[in-house]
Design an enzyme around this catalytic site. Structure first.
Site, PDB file in Angstrom:
ATOM      1  N   HIS A 136       0.852  -1.206   0.000  1.00  0.00           N
ATOM      2  CA  HIS A 136       0.000   0.000   0.000  1.00  0.00           C
ATOM      3  C   HIS A 136       0.878   1.243   0.000  1.00  0.00           C
ATOM      4  O   HIS A 136       2.093   1.161   0.208  1.00  0.00           O
ATOM      5  CB  HIS A 136      -0.916   0.014   1.224  1.00  0.00           C
ATOM      6  CG  HIS A 136      -0.184   0.169   2.520  1.00  0.00           C
ATOM      7  ND1 HIS A 136       0.242  -0.899   3.276  1.00  0.00           N
ATOM      8  CD2 HIS A 136       0.247   1.267   3.205  1.00  0.00           C
ATOM      9  CE1 HIS A 136       0.878  -0.473   4.349  1.00  0.00           C
ATOM     10  NE2 HIS A 136       0.909   0.845   4.335  1.00  0.00           N
ATOM     11  N   HIS A 182      -5.778  -1.799   4.596  1.00  0.00           N
ATOM     12  CA  HIS A 182      -5.649  -0.638   3.714  1.00  0.00           C
ATOM     13  C   HIS A 182      -4.900  -1.017   2.454  1.00  0.00           C
ATOM     14  O   HIS A 182      -3.854  -1.651   2.499  1.00  0.00           O
ATOM     15  CB  HIS A 182      -4.988   0.575   4.373  1.00  0.00           C
ATOM     16  CG  HIS A 182      -3.690   0.319   5.082  1.00  0.00           C
ATOM     17  ND1 HIS A 182      -3.176  -0.925   5.341  1.00  0.00           N
ATOM     18  CD2 HIS A 182      -2.771   1.196   5.587  1.00  0.00           C
ATOM     19  CE1 HIS A 182      -2.037  -0.812   5.985  1.00  0.00           C
ATOM     20  NE2 HIS A 182      -1.755   0.457   6.142  1.00  0.00           N
ATOM     21  N   HIS A 197       4.785   7.209   2.433  1.00  0.00           N
ATOM     22  CA  HIS A 197       5.592   5.999   2.283  1.00  0.00           C
ATOM     23  C   HIS A 197       4.945   4.979   1.354  1.00  0.00           C
ATOM     24  O   HIS A 197       3.733   4.975   1.154  1.00  0.00           O
ATOM     25  CB  HIS A 197       5.900   5.343   3.636  1.00  0.00           C
ATOM     26  CG  HIS A 197       4.717   4.692   4.302  1.00  0.00           C
ATOM     27  ND1 HIS A 197       3.964   5.294   5.276  1.00  0.00           N
ATOM     28  CD2 HIS A 197       4.172   3.451   4.145  1.00  0.00           C
ATOM     29  CE1 HIS A 197       3.008   4.470   5.689  1.00  0.00           C
ATOM     30  NE2 HIS A 197       3.109   3.354   5.021  1.00  0.00           N
ATOM     31  N   HIS A 229       1.718  -0.447  14.735  1.00  0.00           N
ATOM     32  CA  HIS A 229       0.755   0.646  14.591  1.00  0.00           C
ATOM     33  C   HIS A 229      -0.486   0.359  15.433  1.00  0.00           C
ATOM     34  O   HIS A 229      -0.861  -0.801  15.609  1.00  0.00           O
ATOM     35  CB  HIS A 229       0.298   0.777  13.137  1.00  0.00           C
ATOM     36  CG  HIS A 229       1.350   1.237  12.193  1.00  0.00           C
ATOM     37  ND1 HIS A 229       2.033   2.412  12.359  1.00  0.00           N
ATOM     38  CD2 HIS A 229       1.820   0.685  11.050  1.00  0.00           C
ATOM     39  CE1 HIS A 229       2.883   2.570  11.361  1.00  0.00           C
ATOM     40  NE2 HIS A 229       2.793   1.526  10.563  1.00  0.00           N
ATOM     41  N   TYR A 238       9.915   1.671   9.627  1.00  0.00           N
ATOM     42  CA  TYR A 238      10.026   2.708   8.588  1.00  0.00           C
ATOM     43  C   TYR A 238      11.487   3.063   8.385  1.00  0.00           C
ATOM     44  O   TYR A 238      12.222   3.229   9.362  1.00  0.00           O
ATOM     45  CB  TYR A 238       9.318   3.995   9.035  1.00  0.00           C
ATOM     46  CG  TYR A 238       7.819   4.029   8.960  1.00  0.00           C
ATOM     47  CD1 TYR A 238       7.056   3.030   8.361  1.00  0.00           C
ATOM     48  CD2 TYR A 238       7.136   5.122   9.506  1.00  0.00           C
ATOM     49  CE1 TYR A 238       5.672   3.111   8.321  1.00  0.00           C
ATOM     50  CE2 TYR A 238       5.752   5.215   9.463  1.00  0.00           C
ATOM     51  CZ  TYR A 238       5.028   4.204   8.866  1.00  0.00           C
ATOM     52  OH  TYR A 238       3.661   4.284   8.823  1.00  0.00           O
ATOM     53  N   GLU A 248       8.211   1.387   4.099  1.00  0.00           N
ATOM     54  CA  GLU A 248       7.791   0.584   5.252  1.00  0.00           C
ATOM     55  C   GLU A 248       7.875  -0.884   4.854  1.00  0.00           C
ATOM     56  O   GLU A 248       7.557  -1.237   3.715  1.00  0.00           O
ATOM     57  CB  GLU A 248       6.329   0.898   5.627  1.00  0.00           C
ATOM     58  CG  GLU A 248       5.810   0.064   6.795  1.00  0.00           C
ATOM     59  CD  GLU A 248       4.317   0.245   7.088  1.00  0.00           C
ATOM     60  OE1 GLU A 248       3.518   0.318   6.125  1.00  0.00           O
ATOM     61  OE2 GLU A 248       3.944   0.327   8.270  1.00  0.00           O
TER      62      GLU A 248
END
Lengths: 290, 290, 290, 290
Positions: A136, A182, A197, A229, A238, A248
């Site tokens: 993503h 996501h 990112h 997260h 990251y 990431e």
């Protein structure tokens, strides 16, 4: 370019699959069945030109193109083979200032290093972090509500997670067209078109540790991690490529089905939403929010 | 029932959410947002009465019902509330002798032990194997081609993986309507309506080890594992509930998108397809194949 | 030899450090600081010529040599450099029929691929299973009580774990001179001098899975695993080298201090003691016990 | 005390084994065979009164006591039963300002929740982080060379790792009497008697993640992590108890044998030595170094 290429192949473990006469380099992660998922080009500054989504077939592409136009989104045609072995692409820019593309066809090369008959569990010869797949992007910019309309009401994405401020305004939206929490995410920011990112999937938390170790061993600039997260609950790290683009790599995290109600985080818990263990934002992330 | 319930709650870690006046017990795994995913009833012999799929909405349910009838599949109506807090169900039996149901509505209770606002990474208080979600079933019986037609051509499943014999006949089919490598799987067997196992998802290979340890600590009958499957490449362990039903808990494995070509295993490598490390079938699995 | 070498380097991940004019090949695991820990020689049949223990210094070697002689153990001198870069060795055979050696000096080469100043977490370029270190051997033969006397009362080992039969006779003994649950183990068997396996240490349960996958990918003969032992609780997999010698790679397991009372397993639970998850012995292990 | 106790039992997973009439609470980790390894007492400020080492037997205790006195270390007698079920203790303070004790006897209670006959792999019913054992302390203060003399030349510890400044002065020393990379560690600091952290062992990197999650879920103050140390290469997380004492839980890391040469880190790489991934010291650690 050499330095960037070394970063994405030796460190992330992507595989170079082709180059073109513009000097662009085509890369894929090993589990991806199409020829490429990342294209690098030389540029004066870091950034992401566009992110593209593959649609089911040419009919779907035609339909979505019409739907975008009907909705008032200006679309641009990119002819087949502008990227090698990729069909025609429909390009549009959303009000946050980010460019996206849709396409239906790309050359099918199968998983790298594995047979399609009686395949082994994973290919031998992978390098570095052994990234499993591109996953993503996170973008930041203005007009999230208008962006939401395009992704959800026109393109058929679902809202999986969101951050609401005390007035109930959505200041971040995590959108999906899969079981993933996501496929694309946006954070509100005054300046348009910002790229936060690009994220690649790893299999396990141990792979995240290995990635962290390799970041150190290669003197790569780290941003934050290993950590988790709050949003999506993915386990993550990251870091930066040689041009300054943030990467990431992550594993795990929640899954999504269309009957899931969106998960909501509130801005008073934003530190925890972004970095679940530290529960505070680092300076770099603070800059995104202003 | 008490013994079975203890197995599914104390050992697998499912959560009891309700009972009804028929004495049925409703269970769910913690990450599932609906009220239940498994219903236990007392019976004279082990087995699985039916497996149900939730569809997007009532319109989709109506359409699929029509499509089934048009295709020549006999459907049966199960009224809303026959199972508590579940909407009407459309029931049908496929030529392999297995019953399935479709439904659109079930009470939304959210993930167990987690808030929908600023949710923690996982709930405290989970028991045993801490099963994350019900994942899939494997059935065995005849007429796989006819079953394929119903699932793929009527219901919209995709074929993710298959086993072909030397004549090219499909003797096993792994079908999906998600990013998962199988939402349901079938193996050819002369006798109809056989139930092989119900599978629950764990997060990590370490959880598979923990599950194996708990199987031993609770004197639960083990079938095989910890190991990996060749088909799907999931990491797995099989064991039995007190009635003799086979359970699987597993993690990982490949992912699916609709543009993936099916993965093919050949019967001469069937041992490796089923049990990737041992590369031979155990006696119990041999019995399935005859 | 080529095939064996490929097994121990490409698959197990040992590193070749030297060869000698007898054609012997010297190997070490990456974390070992001495020049070699495994020496391969061509032979007509599989087996283990001897297992050697490094002692603190030359004084200790002299003292232990005297102690062995005093105890009535016949010792044999092997001169320095019989193995390249290794000091003099004191050789003796115990009543179970197994040969052992003590030595005080071996060339210090440091960990492979790592600096002794500011060392990275692990070396890049490791192959296959990336074995961390040689760990222990399991032997089987008669006269365990006499063997115990030599190891515990003369050499200073401790009994960490044991298996007792209903008469209280020790039919297996796990002996340690470290924090490890066994540096050497014996199982009772009528025939003397039998070699069960040589074991190498891995870091994690995920590495055990990777090892299992590699065993399959290289068509290596597997014995059993991935699983856990009851004895020591190590997480393990057994397989065979091309000559038919059994190898183990494992991780985890309990730790030992000299104030620990021995852990006892009883022969009625021997299946669980050996293979904690299956709780039965496979045929190959049965053969050891008769 | 209640809050502290909840921290060490509910969060770290230690087990309360006794209390005494001074109000002190006795705790142990599940894998420890003695009755307690941590004693909490109410105090006006945080800190660690002393750290104690168990020696082999009473003869060893007598000998070490004599050796300390001969070396010029003042020793103090603490009678048996001053701590319940603990034998006499020999107490002394080293030039860095830290108090230590030696003892030979403590009540043997065995591993918590496990039988000594046919023991399961781990006990059920553990809470929180499920700490496996108390592992080591890190102290900071002056006169490291004098402290080194006592631990290495009198008590028989080995130097496993060190940090050297550009003049070759040892500004940190990691000392061991086991296979562990440190049983105790010191960092140079002008002010005497400072306590940095008490560390508990976990089994896996996944347990470190779980620990991090629990720190967040319980609103516990975090210091740093999950991450890896350069020194020892352990995988770690630091956090604070309700009194402000720093705790560490960690897993993995290198092992030690007496023939290992010390690992050296240089002060110009101190950031990497302490926090291997970030490669910089956080402010709290900076304070230790001045």
């Amino acid at each position: 370019m050499d330095e960037a290429l070394q970063h994405y192949t030796d460190l992330l473990g992507l595989i170079e699959t082709d180059r073109d006469d513009q000097g662009r380099v085509y890369l894929k992660a090993w589990s991806e069945v199409d020829k490429f998922s990342v294209v690098l080009r030389e540029a004066d500054e870091p950034g992401c030109d566009f992110m593209a989504f593959k649609v089911l077939d040419e009919d779907t592409l035609n339909q979505l193109e019409k739907d975008l136009v009907t909705f008032g989104v200006e679309v641009e045609q990119v002819p087949a083979e502008e990227l090698k072995d990729c069909g025609r692409r429909v390009r549009f820019t959303v009000p946050s200032g980010h460019a996206f593309e849709l396409f239906a066809d790309k050359k099918y090369t199968g998983k790298w290093g594995l047979s399609s008959v009686n395949p082994e569990a994973w290919p031998r010869g992978l390098r570095g972090m052994k990234a499993v797949r591109f996953d993503h992007c996170l973008f930041y910019g203005p007009e999230l509500a208008a962006v939401y309309d395009i992704f959800v009401n026109v393109l058929g994405f679902d809202l999986a997670e969101q951050v609401l401020d005390p007035q109930g305004t959505r200041v971040s939206q995590f959108l999906t067209v899969s079981m993933k929490e996501h496929d694309i995410a946006f954070i509100h920011h005054e300046e348009p078109g910002k790229f936060h990112h690009a994220s690649f999937h790893l299999e396990t938390w141990e792979d995240v540790l290995r990635a962290a170790d390799l970041i150190t061993m290669t003197d790569t600039s780290i941003d934050i991690g290993p950590t988790r997260h709050g949003l999506t609950h993915g386990k993550t790290i990251y870091f930066f490529d040689p041009s300054g683009n943030r990467n990431e790599v992550f594993c795990g995290g929640d899954y999504f089905y269309p009957d899931h109600k969106p998960v909501t985080w509130t801005t008073d818990e934003l530190g925890k939403a972004i970095f679940y263990h530290d529960r505070t934002l680092n300076e770099r992330f603070m800059a995104v929010l202003t």
